[in-house]
Design an enzyme around this catalytic site. Structure first.
Site, mmCIF file in Angstrom:
data_model
loop_
_atom_site.group_PDB
_atom_site.id
_atom_site.type_symbol
_atom_site.label_atom_id
_atom_site.label_comp_id
_atom_site.label_asym_id
_atom_site.label_seq_id
_atom_site.Cartn_x
_atom_site.Cartn_y
_atom_site.Cartn_z
ATOM 1 C CG ASP A 27 -2.018 0.986 1.192
ATOM 2 O OD1 ASP A 27 -2.283 1.167 -0.073
ATOM 3 O OD2 ASP A 27 -2.524 1.264 2.085
ATOM 4 C CG ASN A 75 -7.909 -1.967 -4.743
ATOM 5 O OD1 ASN A 75 -7.159 -2.635 -4.520
ATOM 6 N ND2 ASN A 75 -8.288 -1.190 -3.894
HETATM 7 C C1 IPE Z 1 -5.326 -2.794 -0.105
HETATM 8 O O1 IPE Z 1 -4.905 -1.460 -0.180
HETATM 9 C C2 IPE Z 1 -5.165 -3.611 -1.435
HETATM 10 C C3 IPE Z 1 -3.901 -3.817 -2.025
HETATM 11 C C4 IPE Z 1 -2.845 -3.281 -1.624
HETATM 12 C C5 IPE Z 1 -4.046 -4.245 -3.457
HETATM 13 P P1 IPE Z 1 -6.132 -0.342 -0.146
HETATM 14 O O2 IPE Z 1 -5.403 0.989 -0.575
HETATM 15 O O3 IPE Z 1 -7.267 -0.828 -1.190
HETATM 16 O O4 IPE Z 1 -6.758 -0.413 1.286
HETATM 17 P P2 IPE Z 1 -7.678 0.415 2.005
HETATM 18 O O5 IPE Z 1 -8.804 1.133 1.310
HETATM 19 O O6 IPE Z 1 -7.035 1.777 2.525
HETATM 20 O O7 IPE Z 1 -8.374 -0.144 3.009
HETATM 21 C C1 IPE Z 2 -1.808 0.152 -3.163
HETATM 22 O O1 IPE Z 2 -1.438 1.650 -3.288
HETATM 23 C C2 IPE Z 2 -2.100 -0.442 -4.583
HETATM 24 C C3 IPE Z 2 -3.254 -0.705 -4.923
HETATM 25 C C4 IPE Z 2 -4.252 -0.770 -3.889
HETATM 26 C C5 IPE Z 2 -3.701 -1.070 -6.296
HETATM 27 P P1 IPE Z 2 -2.656 2.510 -3.131
HETATM 28 O O2 IPE Z 2 -3.018 3.116 -4.622
HETATM 29 O O3 IPE Z 2 -3.610 2.156 -2.419
HETATM 30 O O4 IPE Z 2 -1.938 3.951 -2.678
HETATM 31 P P2 IPE Z 2 -2.563 5.006 -1.658
HETATM 32 O O5 IPE Z 2 -3.130 4.201 -0.302
HETATM 33 O O6 IPE Z 2 -3.581 5.801 -2.139
HETATM 34 O O7 IPE Z 2 -1.449 5.637 -1.025
HETATM 35 MG MG MG Z 3 -4.308 2.371 -0.224
#
Ligand code: IPE
Ligand code: IPE
Ligand code: MG
Length: 247
Positions: A27, A75
């Protein structure tokens, strides 16, 4: 790649304290992009580069199973351009990763639903899984269009379709219906980006995993950060509900 024995001997005197299965919630790509004044997709691109680097590091550390949370069932709620952009990044990079896996004898698995993914990406994942299925050096599982609840519901549906009666359902049988069938549960779950939640990742399998969260954003999670996570893991006392003589 670094020399395996030197790295292991120097950093990890007690090999038994190494996790056999490391699962990672990668993340923080979006925040990394914002910090650098770049669009979110640039963060995802950098995140994919880092996933490769971390797999190499864990390979050197002789970790046998690595599971990467790439894209969750939730997502899909992101803007269409971001979702399509993430799939495009995977499309652009997967061939190279499959070649790497073949060279290093890594088995690639997929966790989650292929349905709903763009057909071309689906085909490439099927090809990667099929081509690498006999590789023995390490297993890298890609949780892509994966959700823990979805996986459990899918397992129940499958059990019912197989006509299994209630009295015959136990934990050992149930785990064979999960997408991780045949794999050990994760010993260590690492989450970058600072949140303290599972976000629907490996709900069943995480029962006794050690959880490690770091504020470091995924593209910045480097070799030193891996070491910090492993040191924290080594210091945990895993009881699995039991008591030990020192308790
Ligand atoms: C978790 O990250 C999913 C992945 C890393 C693929 P998210 O960014 O989707 O999680 P939340 O929404 O903060 O819980
Ligand atoms: C994790 O990074 C990747 C996916 C969930 C696909 P994020 O896109 O959630 O990054 P933040 O949480 O917005 O920084
Ligand atoms: Mg995230």
């Amino acid at each position: 790649m670094a020399d395996i024995d030197i790295v292991t001997a120097m950093s990890y005197p007690n090999i038994d304290s190494l996790p056999q299965h490391v699962a990672i919630i990668m993340d923080g790509n979006g925040r990394w992009a914002r910090q650098h004044g770049l669009p979110r997709l640039a963060g995802h691109w950098e995140g994919a580069t880092n996933a490769h680097r971390v797999v190499e590091i864990l390979f050197d550390r002789r970790v046998k199973y690595v599971t990467l949370y790439v894209f969750s069932t939730e997502n899909w709620d992101r803007p269409k351009e971001e979702v399509e952009g993430i799939f495009q990044i995977l499309m652009d990079r997967i061939d190279e990763e499959v070649e790497f896996a073949q060279r290093t004898k890594i088995r690639i698995c997929h966790l989650g639903k292929l349905d709903g993914l763009p057909p071309e990406l689906r085909n490439k994942i099927n090809h990667a899984v099929e081509l690498t299925k006999s590789n023995k050096a390490m297993t890298v599982s890609l949780a892509l269009n994966y959700g823990g609840r979805d996986e459990i519901v899918g397992a129940v549906q499958h059990l019912l379709r197989d006509g299994i009666s209630a009295g015959n359902v136990d934990e050992a049988l149930f785990r064979r219906y999960l997408s991780t069938a045949g794999m050990p549960d994760p010993d260590l779950i690492i989450r970058t980006g600072g949140e303290m939640r599972l976000s629907n990742f490996l709900l069943w399998q995480a029962a006794y995993a050690e959880f490690y969260s770091t504020p470091v954003l995924w593209p910045d999670f480097n070799c030193d950060e891996v070491d910090k996570a492993f040191i924290a893991y080594r210091e945990r006392r895993r009881r699995f509900g039991s008591v030990t003589p020192s308790d």
